[in-house]
Design an enzyme around this catalytic site. Structure first.
Site, short mmCIF file in Angstrom:
data_model
loop_
_atom_site.label_atom_id
_atom_site.label_comp_id
_atom_site.label_asym_id
_atom_site.label_seq_id
_atom_site.Cartn_x
_atom_site.Cartn_y
_atom_site.Cartn_z
N HIS A 1 0.87 -1.21 0.01
CA HIS A 1 0.05 0.23 0.05
C HIS A 1 0.81 1.25 0.06
O HIS A 1 0.76 2.15 -0.80
CB HIS A 1 -0.92 -0.16 1.24
N GLU A 2 1.80 1.34 1.02
CA GLU A 2 2.84 2.65 0.83
C GLU A 2 3.46 2.65 -0.16
O GLU A 2 3.68 3.85 -0.85
CB GLU A 2 3.89 2.43 2.06
N HIS B 1 1.56 4.28 -3.07
CA HIS B 1 1.74 5.71 -2.98
C HIS B 1 2.79 6.51 -3.77
O HIS B 1 2.81 7.35 -4.54
CB HIS B 1 1.90 6.49 -1.68
N GLU C 1 -5.66 6.98 -0.81
CA GLU C 1 -5.44 6.17 -0.06
C GLU C 1 -6.48 4.76 -0.78
O GLU C 1 -5.80 3.56 -0.79
CB GLU C 1 -6.45 5.98 1.20
#
Length: 465
Positions: free
Chosen positions: A325-326, A329, A405
């Site tokens: 997920h990070e 970004h 997100e």
């Protein structure tokens, strides 16, 4: 005949109108926030049973714990918010800013710097102002750490550690703030008509430098960073980074558990030099909170290990999903987009500052009739005059952040991590006692991350595919 409010307002001198507008707007924002918080507190008070759709996700004990934690936090923020609003209003009404400015002038005068040394006076002013806010904020911070966080089992600090930390933080802040401000004021003074371009470029360079040195030189002053030991997790992280061309140079574990048992992960660094930082509280295998307290370390009285009966943190697959997920970004350009937005905003603000700085009424509104110090101008314009714009901007950024997100979750899903991210989000929510039910206006205005249920729903669709 009675004069109408509109006529009275029109008769007021410009500086009085500016002053009243600033105060009224500040209270309007405060009341709006208080209204939202009130709605959210009502949710905490009335939602006493696990809603049906959360039945699989949260047990009633955790649900109740998180409800009480969030209720305490919300009540605390109501009182601390009220205090800071009243304090700010009193400072404005009693002429606190010109008083502090004159006091700074007297102090720098005694040190042999006359009124012509405006930058020196500005630095004294900044030092006194930050000292004042550190002292008035201290009781709130102590209460938050040692009453609320302590009561709900998050605080891991001793009083000694807390004060050492606070003093260190203050000193480090001054070491950065004072030189940067003096250079900025100097640039504004000598920059001529286009000073706003130079001032903006300077702040851009400073922010890039700070981002670069933060994790290597500043963060380690407060927490211990150790390289993630060789092993399966490290290999998996490196493999995943390589698969999406993420230029990873190092993976660190930070001892967050000395401070609090909240967990997190982030990455930082520029261009080809990226590092990943994992909080030890995120890793099931490394969390000090899962280990038996050891006697030989000597650090024990500082960490005062509280043994928990529940394991905390995520399994390796889940940690990878969180990192997926990070890294999403990064891969989707969110980091770069955020930097561009903030720099465009910063440029616009400096440009408007250049337009407004000549307005004597702005200074007079805050009690500066004879002098127009640059620092005070920056403060008045950036803090007070721009506050309506800042409110709108921050709402837009919150909306954007929620979109980012979802996109980062979707990216982790494409990496095949949907199932692990699903369980990781549930665990992290539980470890951090997040409350999964929220008032819709409150969450729309405040939440930079989408509510847990919405994120799980989006991932669930993927799990079934």
């Amino acid at each position: 005949a009675m004069a109408l409010p509109g006529e009275l307002w029109a008769e007021l001198p410009a500086e009085k109108r500016i002053f009243c507008s600033v105060l009224l707007f500040s209270w309007a924002v405060y009341l709006w926030e208080a209204f939202l918080a009130h709605r959210q507190r009502r949710v905490y008070r009335t939602t006493t049973h696990v809603p049906q759709e959360l039945g699989q996700i949260m047990d009633s004990e955790t649900f109740e714990k998180s409800r009480l934690y969030q209720l305490d936090k919300s009540t605390f923020s109501f009182w601390s918010g009220l205090y800071s609003e009243v304090e700010g209003t009193m400072i404005l009404l009693c002429g606190g800013i010109p008083f502090l400015w004159n006091l700074s002038g007297q102090i720098s005068g005694r040190a042999g710097f006359g009124p012509e040394y405006e930058i020196v006076q500005s630095l004294v002013f900044l030092l006194l102002a930050t000292l004042f806010s550190a002292v008035t904020g201290l009781p709130w911070s102590l209460y938050n750490t040692f009453v609320i966080e302590e009561k709900h089992g998050f605080n891991q600090q001793t009083l000694g550690f807390f004060f050492k930390d606070a003093i260190k933080k203050f000193i480090v802040t001054q070491c950065i703030l004072l030189p940067v401000t003096s250079l900025l004021l100097y640039i504004i003074k000598i920059g001529g008509d286009y000073f706003f371009i130079y001032a903006w470029l300077f702040t851009l360079v400073v922010s890039l430098v700070l981002v670069t040195i933060y994790a290597d030189y500043i963060a380690p002053l407060f927490d211990k960073f150790i390289p993630l030991p060789e092993g399966e997790l490290k290999q998996q992280i490196e493999t995943m980074a390589k698969s999406i061309d993420f230029p990873l140079t190092k993976v660190y574990v930070v001892e967050g558990s000395k401070r609090s048992s909240h967990s997190n992960a982030y990455f930082y660094g520029f261009f080809k030099n990226k590092r990943i930082v994992l909080f030890d509280t995120l890793l099931e295998d490394y969390s000090a909170l899962n280990k038996e307290p050891a006697g030989e370390d000597g650090e024990n009285e500082e960490t005062k290990s509280k043994t928990k009966n529940k394991k905390q943190g995520c399994k390796n697959e889940e940690v990878l999903a969180v990192l997926g997920h990070e890294l999403g970004h990064w891969k989707l350009g969110h980091t770069v987009k955020n930097i561009i937005i903030s720099q465009m905003n910063s440029f616009l603000c400096f440009f408007l500052f250049a337009v407004l700085i000549g307005q004597k009424e702005l200074f007079a509104a805050f009690g500066f009739y004879d002098t127009q110090p640059t620092l005070i101008g920056l403060m008045i314009i950036f803090q007070f005059i721009f506050s309506p714009y800042n409110e709108v901007l921050s709402f837009c950024l919150t909306v954007l952040s929620r979109r980012f997100e979802f996109q980062a979750d979707a990216f982790a899903k494409e990496l095949g991590k949907a199932k692990d991210l699903y369980s990781a989000l549930i665990k992290l929510n539980k470890d951090n006692l997040g409350f999964p039910v929220s008032d819709w206006i409150f969450s729309m205005w405040h939440y930079s991350h989408p509510p847990l249920l919405e994120r799980l729903q989006a991932l669930k669709d993927a799990k079934q595919e």
